[in-house]
Design a protein around this motif. Structure first.
Motif, PDB file in Angstrom:
ATOM      1  N   LEU A  53       3.628   5.228 -50.219  1.00 43.85           N
ATOM      2  CA  LEU A  53       3.074   6.473 -50.768  1.00 43.85           C
ATOM      3  C   LEU A  53       2.490   7.351 -49.661  1.00 43.85           C
ATOM      4  O   LEU A  53       2.588   8.581 -49.713  1.00 43.85           O
ATOM      5  N   VAL A  56       5.327   9.134 -48.093  1.00 45.58           N
ATOM      6  CA  VAL A  56       5.758  10.266 -48.920  1.00 45.58           C
ATOM      7  C   VAL A  56       4.910  11.486 -48.597  1.00 45.58           C
ATOM      8  O   VAL A  56       5.427  12.609 -48.459  1.00 45.58           O
ATOM      9  N   LEU A  96      12.137   4.238 -52.940  1.00 46.24           N
ATOM     10  CA  LEU A  96      11.262   5.162 -52.236  1.00 46.24           C
ATOM     11  C   LEU A  96      11.721   5.394 -50.795  1.00 46.24           C
ATOM     12  O   LEU A  96      11.651   6.514 -50.290  1.00 46.24           O
ATOM     13  N   LEU A 100      12.744   8.967 -49.318  1.00 46.13           N
ATOM     14  CA  LEU A 100      12.123   9.547 -48.125  1.00 46.13           C
ATOM     15  C   LEU A 100      13.162   9.991 -47.105  1.00 46.13           C
ATOM     16  O   LEU A 100      13.045  11.058 -46.511  1.00 46.13           O
ATOM     17  N   PHE A 103      14.956  13.043 -48.575  1.00 46.18           N
ATOM     18  CA  PHE A 103      14.079  14.181 -48.830  1.00 46.18           C
ATOM     19  C   PHE A 103      14.063  15.163 -47.667  1.00 46.18           C
ATOM     20  O   PHE A 103      13.990  16.367 -47.863  1.00 46.18           O
TER      21      PHE A 103
END
Length: 129
Positions: A53, A56, A96, A100, A103
């Motif tokens: 997290l 992120v 995730l 990432l 993204f």
């Protein structure tokens, strides 16, 4: 605790896909998140989730910086590399990681290999000779 994080991840994905926060959609999303199969083992550590997290949060400004770099200076070179998956990754953490990588504007995951590798496509600036 990890089970709650998986549930939250599934709900976030549901809301991103539907783009609807009505009461009916929330009930449907919670129902689907609970009905999807899951492991009852606590395979991931809380510190792994917190680290992901945090990554992120770091990736958001990085994505803006890379977007401006692509706009201002052309990136003509591209390559495909293999990156090793971090050890002890649950399916949620693998998702995730892929999120990432994808993204940021300069990279995208082409394929996840079950033996622990991501196939990553990158664009780069051509090095001057």
């Amino acid at each position: 605790m990890i089970g709650y994080l998986n549930l939250i991840l599934r709900l976030v994905i549901w809301f991103l896909l539907t783009a609807n926060l009505s009461v009916a959609n929330i009930i449907i999303g919670v129902s689907i998140a609970l009905l999807l199969p899951h492991r009852h083992k606590a395979a991931g550590a809380l510190k792994d989730w917190l680290r992901a997290l945090g990554e992120v949060l770091v990736a958001i400004p990085q994505a803006y910086i890379e977007a401006f770099e692509i706009i201002l200076r052309p990136h003509n070179e591209e390559d495909v590399t293999l990156e090793r998956v971090k050890p002890r990754r649950t399916p949620g953490l693998i998702f995730l990681d892929i999120f990432l990588i994808t993204f940021t504007p300069k990279t995208i995951v082409l394929k996840y290999h079950e033996d622990g590798w991501y196939e990553v496509h990158r664009v780069r600036r051509r090095k001057k000779a």
